[in-house]
Design a protein around this motif. Structure first.
Motif, PDB file in Angstrom:
ATOM      1  N   SER A 245      -2.316   7.641 -18.342  1.00  0.00           N
ATOM      2  CA  SER A 245      -0.915   8.003 -18.111  1.00  0.00           C
ATOM      3  C   SER A 245       0.012   6.825 -18.400  1.00  0.00           C
ATOM      4  CB  SER A 245      -0.725   8.470 -16.665  1.00  0.00           C
ATOM      5  OG  SER A 245      -1.040   7.425 -15.757  1.00  0.00           O
ATOM      6  N   ASP A 246       1.167   7.132 -19.007  1.00  0.00           N
ATOM      7  CA  ASP A 246       2.206   6.129 -19.162  1.00  0.00           C
ATOM      8  C   ASP A 246       2.973   6.032 -17.846  1.00  0.00           C
ATOM      9  OD1 ASP A 246       3.043   8.796 -19.762  1.00  0.00           O
ATOM     10  OD2 ASP A 246       4.989   7.998 -20.377  1.00  0.00           O
ATOM     11  N   SER A 247       3.270   4.824 -17.442  1.00  0.00           N
ATOM     12  CA  SER A 247       3.863   4.641 -16.114  1.00  0.00           C
ATOM     13  C   SER A 247       4.824   3.465 -16.122  1.00  0.00           C
ATOM     14  CB  SER A 247       2.777   4.390 -15.052  1.00  0.00           C
ATOM     15  OG  SER A 247       1.831   5.439 -15.023  1.00  0.00           O
ATOM     16  N   ASN A 248       5.887   3.625 -15.377  1.00  0.00           N
ATOM     17  CA  ASN A 248       6.759   2.520 -14.995  1.00  0.00           C
ATOM     18  C   ASN A 248       7.266   2.888 -13.606  1.00  0.00           C
ATOM     19  OD1 ASN A 248       8.377   0.298 -14.825  1.00  0.00           O
ATOM     20  ND2 ASN A 248       9.900   1.000 -16.327  1.00  0.00           N
ATOM     21  N   LEU A 249       6.478   2.540 -12.620  1.00  0.00           N
ATOM     22  CA  LEU A 249       6.776   3.030 -11.275  1.00  0.00           C
ATOM     23  C   LEU A 249       6.407   1.991 -10.230  1.00  0.00           C
ATOM     24  CD1 LEU A 249       3.775   3.963  -9.983  1.00  0.00           C
ATOM     25  CD2 LEU A 249       4.124   5.852 -11.574  1.00  0.00           C
ATOM     26  N   LEU A 250       7.027   2.160  -9.097  1.00  0.00           N
ATOM     27  CA  LEU A 250       6.809   1.303  -7.938  1.00  0.00           C
ATOM     28  C   LEU A 250       6.433   2.184  -6.754  1.00  0.00           C
ATOM     29  CD1 LEU A 250       7.026  -1.500  -6.503  1.00  0.00           C
ATOM     30  CD2 LEU A 250       9.440  -0.916  -6.052  1.00  0.00           C
ATOM     31  N   THR A 251       5.316   1.879  -6.144  1.00  0.00           N
ATOM     32  CA  THR A 251       4.878   2.612  -4.955  1.00  0.00           C
ATOM     33  C   THR A 251       5.101   1.728  -3.734  1.00  0.00           C
ATOM     34  OG1 THR A 251       3.186   3.796  -6.215  1.00  0.00           O
ATOM     35  CG2 THR A 251       2.960   3.770  -3.813  1.00  0.00           C
ATOM     36  N   LEU A 252       5.817   2.269  -2.750  1.00  0.00           N
ATOM     37  CA  LEU A 252       6.083   1.545  -1.515  1.00  0.00           C
ATOM     38  C   LEU A 252       5.432   2.293  -0.354  1.00  0.00           C
ATOM     39  CD1 LEU A 252       9.890   0.745  -1.989  1.00  0.00           C
ATOM     40  CD2 LEU A 252       7.940  -0.774  -2.424  1.00  0.00           C
ATOM     41  N   GLY A 253       4.802   1.540   0.513  1.00  0.00           N
ATOM     42  CA  GLY A 253       4.155   2.170   1.656  1.00  0.00           C
ATOM     43  C   GLY A 253       4.055   1.196   2.814  1.00  0.00           C
ATOM     44  N   VAL A 254       3.796   1.725   3.971  1.00  0.00           N
ATOM     45  CA  VAL A 254       3.608   0.899   5.156  1.00  0.00           C
ATOM     46  C   VAL A 254       2.611   1.598   6.064  1.00  0.00           C
ATOM     47  CG1 VAL A 254       5.554   1.946   6.386  1.00  0.00           C
ATOM     48  CG2 VAL A 254       4.752  -0.334   7.049  1.00  0.00           C
ATOM     49  N   THR A 255       1.756   0.804   6.667  1.00  0.00           N
ATOM     50  CA  THR A 255       0.750   1.311   7.595  1.00  0.00           C
ATOM     51  C   THR A 255       0.819   0.503   8.881  1.00  0.00           C
ATOM     52  OG1 THR A 255      -0.729   1.981   5.803  1.00  0.00           O
ATOM     53  CG2 THR A 255      -1.725   1.718   7.972  1.00  0.00           C
ATOM     54  N   SER A 256       0.692   1.178   9.998  1.00  0.00           N
ATOM     55  CA  SER A 256       0.632   0.504  11.291  1.00  0.00           C
ATOM     56  C   SER A 256      -0.621   0.997  12.007  1.00  0.00           C
ATOM     57  CB  SER A 256       1.873   0.796  12.126  1.00  0.00           C
ATOM     58  OG  SER A 256       1.807   0.119  13.374  1.00  0.00           O
ATOM     59  N   ARG A 257      -1.359   0.052  12.574  1.00  0.00           N
ATOM     60  CA  ARG A 257      -2.603   0.397  13.273  1.00  0.00           C
ATOM     61  C   ARG A 257      -2.612  -0.216  14.662  1.00  0.00           C
ATOM     62  NH1 ARG A 257      -7.437  -1.505   9.809  1.00  0.00           N
ATOM     63  NH2 ARG A 257      -6.102  -3.303   9.427  1.00  0.00           N
ATOM     64  N   LEU A 258      -3.268   0.463  15.578  1.00  0.00           N
ATOM     65  CA  LEU A 258      -3.519  -0.049  16.917  1.00  0.00           C
ATOM     66  C   LEU A 258      -5.007  -0.320  17.033  1.00  0.00           C
ATOM     67  CD1 LEU A 258      -1.292   2.315  19.114  1.00  0.00           C
ATOM     68  CD2 LEU A 258      -0.812  -0.042  18.425  1.00  0.00           C
ATOM     69  N   LEU A 259      -5.353  -1.595  17.299  1.00  0.00           N
ATOM     70  CA  LEU A 259      -6.746  -2.013  17.318  1.00  0.00           C
ATOM     71  C   LEU A 259      -7.133  -2.542  18.687  1.00  0.00           C
ATOM     72  CD1 LEU A 259      -6.751  -4.062  13.978  1.00  0.00           C
ATOM     73  CD2 LEU A 259      -7.314  -1.649  14.268  1.00  0.00           C
ATOM     74  N   ASP A 260      -8.392  -2.333  19.040  1.00  0.00           N
ATOM     75  CA  ASP A 260      -8.937  -2.954  20.245  1.00  0.00           C
ATOM     76  C   ASP A 260      -9.176  -4.425  19.945  1.00  0.00           C
ATOM     77  OD1 ASP A 260     -10.932  -3.982  22.163  1.00  0.00           O
ATOM     78  OD2 ASP A 260     -11.035  -1.905  22.860  1.00  0.00           O
ATOM     79  N   PRO A 261      -8.551  -5.353  20.662  1.00  0.00           N
ATOM     80  CA  PRO A 261      -8.680  -6.783  20.322  1.00  0.00           C
ATOM     81  C   PRO A 261     -10.091  -7.325  20.532  1.00  0.00           C
ATOM     82  CG  PRO A 261      -7.506  -6.520  22.393  1.00  0.00           C
ATOM     83  CD  PRO A 261      -7.670  -5.141  21.823  1.00  0.00           C
ATOM     84  N   GLN A 262     -10.908  -6.659  21.329  1.00  0.00           N
ATOM     85  CA  GLN A 262     -12.260  -7.140  21.582  1.00  0.00           C
ATOM     86  C   GLN A 262     -13.252  -6.653  20.526  1.00  0.00           C
ATOM     87  OE1 GLN A 262     -12.770  -9.341  23.981  1.00  0.00           O
ATOM     88  NE2 GLN A 262     -10.605  -9.167  24.538  1.00  0.00           N
TER      89      GLN A 262
END
Length: 781
Positions: free
Chosen positions: A552-569
């Motif tokens: 595919s021909d492309s000229n694009l920008l993908t923006l994303g964000v992820t947030s996670r909650l983790l057990d610190p132990q």
């Protein structure tokens, strides 16, 4: 010698218990005390789970009782709480007469024998101790491996591994302290033979009764004493199908060798005829595989013969081309006609698709290069009401890959592939071709705990040689497509807490830019390309297609964000939420045949999340939202609840606009328990369980497929009844009823629904899954 216990020079405490312990050290044969060095060795050997026969014969014999008399090296008579112990053998009785020259023990009155965990009790025993040869009159018995027990007129011990039981009863039902107790099921046999060495039991002139009702007279029957394999007839299966009619199958299992076996299953279908199913399996140090063949000489519904073949073979071949050898994988799937997939939906699960792959692959390593040679040929099962375009065969496909690290962080990767595509041009409307494809990739990743940055350069080069001219008259075509991408992620973390729980929260914004120039590919046939599924993983890739025929021909920008909650132990993820969207700076003009260019400057928005806050609960969801129409294009929601064993509940909702909308529900759940049979009864015994899966089409307002049934755990037996409805086309479906009685530790009768339940119910567990071998010390005297 005569030693009345009242005259023994023992301490007061010993006289109170009235016991004497002496040791007979064999093969000496004289009565003597054990030396301090010999006793630890004897104890160590006796504490082993399995004692070698050669070691057992050298172990000392311990005798105890209230009164012991006898002659040196000849005979010993023990009266009152008599006990003889040698290795894993213990004899308890009111009176014990032991003749040393012949190694013969005679026991009378409340005799109990514990031989490696197998228990025998009765009034009279004669036994050659070391050889374990003799007889037991009117015994009751309990076997360690499967928990079976019963009573008989007599037991003849042939040796330490074999016994013959006369007029025997056999059941695994737990005996209760009730005067009128009777087992739920029992096998009564004129002769019962037990062979622990071969792990096989056999019954002659037997009758199987269930709930006091004679169920199955059996002239001769063999059965396993544990989970080990053995040759012989397996329990017959009976079923009812709305297409095939009444079904009766009688499998025969052939344990050819420890690494080879076969199962031969003739099946009578009243509406079709007789199907002969054969499965052969083998396992060797350098190769392994299986062959499944089904053959029906005459199908009365189709008025023709029917057959299906499924073969799987894996091998490791020695070769001077590669130090690690050549890996071989062969998979064959063939049937005799186009209707086999819908007529035999349960005979062979590998043959229920309309596209059957026949694949041979060789793989080997040469230094830094990974190579493969492949031949793939499809069998396409056509349906006049829903024809499909067959995929292209690959005869052959040759591939080589390598990846190099230059030492300064720069990574190089090269892939080269040659494939000869073959198919029926009248069906595909495209010429066959040989295609050479290569990909050169260079990247320099920078990674740290705070994030990553990866610039990547790709160069795709392709050459086609067609066996017929294209629409422009050419029989060759070339394509070279460069692609540049930049992938960056930043990771922020903070400690936080929710609902009294200490957690670590991340915020991970990500930006992905790709620029691929346009190359006209509209005249090129499509042999293996398709549209990439649009999800939170593929949105961060360079190519909008899978396969190598379209870049595919492309000229694009993908923006994303992820947030996670983790057990610190532990690092376990308690929750995750992500969102991403593409920004397109120019149209995408490369399409699949018949497709239209992509002109939207902003893509649909993707949302995804999951919650695993509690080990019992799980939630997952994805959404694809169109900002132009302000509507959901596609969504999936799922939840599961598993609070404990044999308790699982899963639900899912799947929606795709203008295509489908479905609800899916599956479960295994106990119903109200019956009154426990005793305080020691299992926590699952005496319970009804509901099992099932429902797949409902909201668009069509009907069930697409369904599995509904009940299971009952009676402690020593299990009952299952399951109704399955399977959609085979838009206008037809097959239905069948599966009923099974499982006698725990013995056998199963009926049609097994277990595979159907395991395939359809996530988290389904067998009610009785014996995954351990009991220890002889659990019956220790």
């Amino acid at each position: 010698m005569n030693f009345p216990t009242s005259d023994l020079p023992l301490g007061a405490a010993t006289r109170r218990c009235c016991a004497l312990v002496m040791a007979l050290a064999w093969p000496v044969g004289a009565v003597q005390a054990q030396t301090p060095d010999a006793l630890p060795l004897a104890i160590s050997a006796s504490l082993q789970e399995a004692i070698d026969p050669a070691v057992r014969s050298q172990l000392p014999t311990f005798i105890s009782g209230q009164s012991i008399s006898g002659r040196t090296d000849q005979q010993t008579l023990v009266e009152g709480a008599a006990m003889l112990r040698k290795g894993d053998l213990v004899i308890l009785a009111d009176q014990l007469d032991y003749h040393q020259p012949t190694d013969l023990a005679r026991a009378r009155g409340h005799v109990r024998v514990n031989r490696a965990g197998n228990i025998y009790e009765g009034p009279l025993l004669e036994l050659h101790v070391n050889a374990f040869e003799g007889f037991f009159d009117q015994p009751s018995y309990q076997f360690l491996r499967n928990g079976a027990h019963g009573q008989a007129d007599r037991v003849d011990f042939l040796d330490d591994q074999r016994a013959v039981i006369h007029n025997a009863g056999f059941t695994t039902c737990q005996r209760l302290p009730l005067a009128d107790w009777a087992p739920d099921w029992i096998l009564r046999a004129s002769t019962l033979r037990m062979d622990n060495e071969k792990d096989v039991g056999s019954a002659e002139l037997a009758l199987l009764s269930f709930k006091g009702v004679p169920l199955l007279p059996i002239p001769y029957l063999t059965f396993p004493l544990s989970g080990r394999r053995k040759s012989g007839l397996l329990p017959p299966t009976v079923g009812l199908d709305n297409v095939n009619g009444f079904e009766l199958a009688q499998p025969y299992y052939w344990n050819i060798a420890p690494n080879r076996d076969a199962t031969i299953t003739p099946t009578l279908m009243t509406k079709r005829g007789v199907n002969l199913g054969t499965q052969f399996r083998y396992l060797e140090p350098t190769y392994a595989g299986s062959v499944n063949l089904d053959w029906m000489a005459t199908d009365h519904l189709r008025d023709s013969s029917r057959w299906g073949l499924n073969l799987s073979h894996q091998a490791q071949l020695a070769s001077r081309w590669s130090d690690s050898g050549i890996g071989l994988n062969l998979g064959l799937n063939r049937v005799g006609d186009n209707n086999y997939w819908r007529d035999f939906t349960r005979t062979n699960g590998a043959l229920t698709q309309r596209l059957l792959a026949n694949d041979l692959t060789l793989q080997w390593q040469n230094g830094a290069f990974s190579n493969s040679a492949r031949a793939l040929k499809w069998q396409t099962l056509q349906d006049l009401s829903a024809p499909i375009v067959p995929p292209y065969d690959r005869l052959p496909q040759l591939t080589s890959r390598t990846a190099l690290n230059t030492g300064n962080g720069l990574k190089l990767a090269l892939e080269a592939d040659y494939t000869q595509f073959e198919s029926d041009a009248q069906l595909t409307h495209q010429p066959n071709a040989g295609r050479v494809y290569s990909l050169l990739q260079v990247e320099r990743p920078w990674r740290s705990a705070a994030g990553s940055l990866t610039p990547r350069l790709q160069l795709h080069a392709t050459h086609y040689q067609f066996d017929a001219p294209l629409s422009n008259g050419q029989q060759q075509a070339h394509r070279v497509v460069p692609s540049l991408s930049l992938d960056g992620t930043v990771v922020f973390e903070r400690d936080t807490g929710f609902f009294g729980r200490t957690l670590r929260q991340t915020l991970e914004p990500r930006a992905f830019y790709v620029n691929t120039p346009f190359r006209d590919q509209s005249l090129l046939p499509n042999y293996d390309s398709g549209s990439n599924d649009f999800n939170l993983s593929t949105i961060f890739t360079e190519n909008a297609f899978v396969g190598n025929d379209r870049i595919s021909d492309s000229n694009l920008l993908t923006l994303g964000v992820t947030s996670r909650l983790l057990d610190p132990q532990t690092g376990a993820e308690a929750a995750r939420l992500g969102v991403a969207q593409r920004l397109r700076f120019r149209d995408q003009n490369v399409t699949l045949p018949g497709g239209t260019p992509v002109t939207d400057r902003i893509s649909d928005i993707l949302f995804g999340g999951s919650v695993h806050w509690d080990p019992r609960w799980s939630f997952d969801g994805t959404f694809q939202f169109n900002p132009h129409t302000e509507s959901t294009v596609r969504s999936t929601l799922s939840a599961s609840y598993r609070p404990g064993s044999y308790r699982t509940l899963s639900a899912a909702y799947r929606f795709q606009r203008d295509a489908s909308e479905q609800l899916d529900l599956s479960w295994q759940w106990p119903l109200a328990p019956l009154q426990p049979a005793s305080a020691n009864a299992s926590d699952v015994a005496g319970r009804w369980y509901s099992v099932g899966r429902l797949n409902y089409s909201m668009a069509d307002r009907r069930l697409v497929s369904s599995v509904l049934g009940f299971e009952y755990d009676g402690g020593c037996w299990l009952g299952r009844i399951v109704l399955e409805r399977l959609q085979t086309s838009t206008a037809s479906a097959t239905q069948r009823v599966m009923f099974q009685l499982e006698f725990v530790g013995f056998s199963r009768l009926g049609v097994s629904p277990l595979k159907t339940l395991q395939d359809n119910i996530a988290g389904y567990r067998l009610l009785r899954d014996a995954s351990f071998t009991p220890s002889r010390f659990s019956h220790y005297d």
